[in-house]
Structure formats: C-alpha cells, structure tokens
Design a protein around this motif. Structure first.
Motif, PDB file in Angstrom:
ATOM      1  N   VAL A  96       0.853  -1.185   0.000  1.00 20.90           N
ATOM      2  CA  VAL A  96       0.000   0.000   0.000  1.00 20.90           C
ATOM      3  C   VAL A  96       0.888   1.233   0.000  1.00 20.90           C
ATOM      4  CG1 VAL A  96      -1.847   1.254   1.164  1.00 20.90           C
ATOM      5  CG2 VAL A  96      -1.750  -1.258   1.305  1.00 20.90           C
ATOM      6  N   GLU A  97       0.676   2.106  -0.987  1.00 18.86           N
ATOM      7  CA  GLU A  97       1.372   3.391  -1.063  1.00 18.86           C
ATOM      8  C   GLU A  97       0.323   4.493  -1.014  1.00 18.86           C
ATOM      9  OE1 GLU A  97       3.787   3.412  -4.575  1.00 18.86           O
ATOM     10  OE2 GLU A  97       4.447   1.341  -4.274  1.00 18.86           O
ATOM     11  N   THR A  98       0.605   5.576  -0.316  1.00 20.12           N
ATOM     12  CA  THR A  98      -0.387   6.630  -0.190  1.00 20.12           C
ATOM     13  C   THR A  98       0.255   7.975   0.097  1.00 20.12           C
ATOM     14  OG1 THR A  98      -2.509   7.199   0.862  1.00 20.12           O
ATOM     15  CG2 THR A  98      -0.769   6.353   2.302  1.00 20.12           C
ATOM     16  N   THR A  99      -0.524   9.028  -0.141  1.00 19.32           N
ATOM     17  CA  THR A  99      -0.161  10.383   0.266  1.00 19.32           C
ATOM     18  C   THR A  99      -0.847  10.773   1.576  1.00 19.32           C
ATOM     19  OG1 THR A  99      -1.993  11.287  -1.043  1.00 19.32           O
ATOM     20  CG2 THR A  99       0.162  11.128  -2.126  1.00 19.32           C
ATOM     21  N   ALA A 100      -1.759   9.927   2.070  1.00 16.70           N
ATOM     22  CA  ALA A 100      -2.572  10.265   3.236  1.00 16.70           C
ATOM     23  C   ALA A 100      -1.761  10.184   4.528  1.00 16.70           C
ATOM     24  CB  ALA A 100      -3.787   9.348   3.321  1.00 16.70           C
ATOM     25  N   CYS A 101      -2.280  10.841   5.564  1.00 19.19           N
ATOM     26  CA  CYS A 101      -1.564  10.904   6.843  1.00 19.19           C
ATOM     27  C   CYS A 101      -2.001   9.826   7.819  1.00 19.19           C
ATOM     28  CB  CYS A 101      -1.735  12.281   7.476  1.00 19.19           C
ATOM     29  SG  CYS A 101      -3.453  12.762   7.802  1.00 19.19           S
ATOM     30  N   GLY A 102      -3.091   9.114   7.501  1.00 22.65           N
ATOM     31  CA  GLY A 102      -3.583   8.079   8.400  1.00 22.65           C
ATOM     32  C   GLY A 102      -3.938   6.806   7.659  1.00 22.65           C
ATOM     33  N   LEU A 103      -3.920   5.688   8.396  1.00 23.87           N
ATOM     34  CA  LEU A 103      -4.300   4.395   7.851  1.00 23.87           C
ATOM     35  C   LEU A 103      -5.143   3.676   8.893  1.00 23.87           C
ATOM     36  CD1 LEU A 103      -3.832   2.165   5.587  1.00 23.87           C
ATOM     37  CD2 LEU A 103      -2.036   1.298   7.085  1.00 23.87           C
TER      38      LEU A 103
END
Length: 326
Positions: free
Chosen positions: A257-264
């Motif tokens: 999983v790759e993301t720009t978001a600050c939370g998971l």
C-alpha cells in the motif's frame, strides 16, 4: 472496457458495473458508491477483495464494502464539530450519537456519474449540496480509478464553495488467500504511533507509541486475533506518495500500500456476520481486512490532529496505490 446494468435499488435507481482490465488485473466498479465490487488476478483462483453479487446488500450487510466513503471518512465524535466559530450537527448514524463515514446517506449510498471510461481506468464524479448530512458547503468529488499492470490506484479529489471538512477513503476489504480468514496473513505498517479509542471507537485524543504493544507492525508479523479498528499515524500532514504497509497471505501473494494520506485505518473484520459474498462465499468474522488511507478520525474535534479543513480555492487530493506482488 464495458458498462452494464448491475441492478436496481429499492427506490428504483439503476446501478451500473464498469469493467476494467490491465496486465494481470481485472476489476468491476459500480456507479453506486464508486464501489470496487470485484478484483481478480491472473493465475489466482479467487477474488482479492470482498464483494457481493446483490446490489441491495451494499445498503445492508455489505455496507461500505469496497466503497469510497465520506465526505468525512471514519468517525466524528458526538456527531458535531466547530468550524470558524460555528458548530455543525452531522447525521448521528453510529450508535445514535456519532457520525460514521459521512452519515446514513454518505457517498457510498450515492449514484456517481461516469465522467470517462477507458479499458484500464474510470473517472466518476459526485456533487453533494450544502447541508447534506449536516456538513457545510457544496462539495464536488472526483474519483479516478486506474489499473496499471499489477497496480490498482485511487486518486480522490474534491473542491468546495464554503469552508467544510473532507476526508475520502477507499474502504476495500482484502483477502489474499481466498480462505475466508485473514488472521494468518502477515502485515507490516510503517507507523510508530496509533490512536487509542473509547468504547464507541472514538479516538481518546492520545497519540500513543506502538512500542511493546499489539499495535507494533513496523516489522511484518501475523495479524492474529487481538482486535483492530484503529488509525495508525503515518504522518502529521499530507506527504509525497510512499509505501506505508505490506500485506502477505499464506499463499505468498503480497499487496503493498502506497499513499499520500496521513492516516491508515486498519480494521480486521472481526464484526462481519453472514454477509453473502462472491462465488457463493459467506463472509464471517475476519473474512477480510480493510486498510483505509484517510485523515485521522475525529480530526475536526482534535486540535492536535492533522487539519482536515477544505476551503474554497483549495483542492483536496489523495492518491493510494495497491500493488500486488506474486
């Protein structure tokens, strides 16, 4: 590339299915909630996600499965928040007190418009009026869904005409083995802190280190049965696209999983109960897990959490990629 009628909702609204394919991946996307209804990979004999063949189940036992959720993903404590000195009351659809995933008529229940469709990608749009579910401001949302080789990506963006809050997330449930139980999957989450929650699953406000706890997934390990429905703190704000998690089944198939978001948000599916699934499956507890990239839950009520306010002239934009590695 194709578009076909998938079914009708009880109120008569038609739901269409969009078929995408690229490399070894194929997917079906619904116009209801921009739902990822099915995802398949060549040489893998089972779906990679949980879905259901009956459209009405997406308003019942399969609520949120594979959908884009918002306009504010996850929970808002006590169904209220204050923005620029004004308090807003949002739909209390969770335990009759709190707001979950944008309310009882969140974006997962809406029919999205197909802006464009190509063999490997689709762009869907949705407009919500000022005051919808108690949230201020008209909001215009776009979801770009793209298959590229062994990657599935979501680019979610939004604009508004008045200050509001915004957090959009893909709420897919994954099972890389197709066995109906993900507790033997191995998981890595690159986060040194998580958010403890109260009995209503609302963050307490503490940002707690994962050290020495069941929440330390910084090295890959078996998921087990500890019970997870918590936000992992990836950063204190938006950042460049980077890997944040890796899930591996007993079969050896992995998903990065790759993301720009600050939370998971990691939810282990412990509360699933008898959900009719794909290929005749019945989904019970732990049949799949969700890795929802998002803003931190209850951020509008927590000054110490990353800002989730969207203002006129700004563009909300988050990208998440699920990369499958055989």
């Amino acid at each position: 590339m194709s578009q076909a009628l998938f079914g009708k909702l009880p109120d008569g609204r038609e739901v269409h299915s969009l078929s995408l394919q690229s490399g070894r991946l194929s997917a079906k996307i619904l116009t209801l909630g921009a739902i990822l209804q099915d995802l398949r990979m060549e040489d893998v004999d089972h779906p990679l996600v949980l879905g259901t063949p009956a459209v009405t189940d997406y308003l019942g036992p399969a609520r949120y499965f594979g959908a884009i959720v918002g306009r504010f993903a996850n929970r808002i404590g006590e169904g209220s928040f204050t923005l620029d000195g004004k308090t807003y009351r949002t739909d209390p659809n969770f335990r009759d007190r709190h707001t979950l995933h944008g309310g009882s008529e969140g974006i997962d229940t809406q029919i999205w418009q197909v802006q464009s469709l190509a063999p490997d990608r689709a762009t869907l749009t949705l407009d919500l009026p000022d005051g919808h579910m108690g949230f201020p401001g008209t909001i215009w949302i776009t979801a770009g869904i793209h298959l590229a080789g062994d990657e599935l990506s979501f680019t979610l963006s939004a604009r508004t005409d008045a200050p509001t809050i915004c957090s959009l997330a893909h709420h897919g449930f994954f099972d890389l083995d197709g066995r109906g139980d993900i507790r033997n999957h191995s998981l890595m989450i690159d986060a040194g802190h998580y958010l403890p929650v109260d009995d209503d699953l609302i963050p307490t406000g503490e940002i707690r280190p994962v050290d020495g706890s069941d929440f330390d997934f910084r090295s890959p390990r078996r998921i087990g049965s500890a019970g997870y429905d918590h936000n992992f703190c990836l950063s204190d704000g938006q950042r460049p696209l980077c890997p944040v998690a890796r899930l591996t089944g007993e079969s050896g198939l992995s998903m990065q999983v790759e993301t720009t978001a600050c939370g998971l948000q990691f939810y282990d599916g412990a509360y699933m109960r008898d959900v009719p699934g794909l290929d005749g499956r019945i989904y019970g507890p732990h049949a799949g897990l969700a890795l929802e990239t998002q803003h931190w839950p209850d951020a509008p009520n927590r000054p110490g959490f990353p800002d989730a306010v969207l203002r006129p002239g700004q563009v909300y934009s988050e990208t998440t990629i699920y990369r499958f590695i055989a």
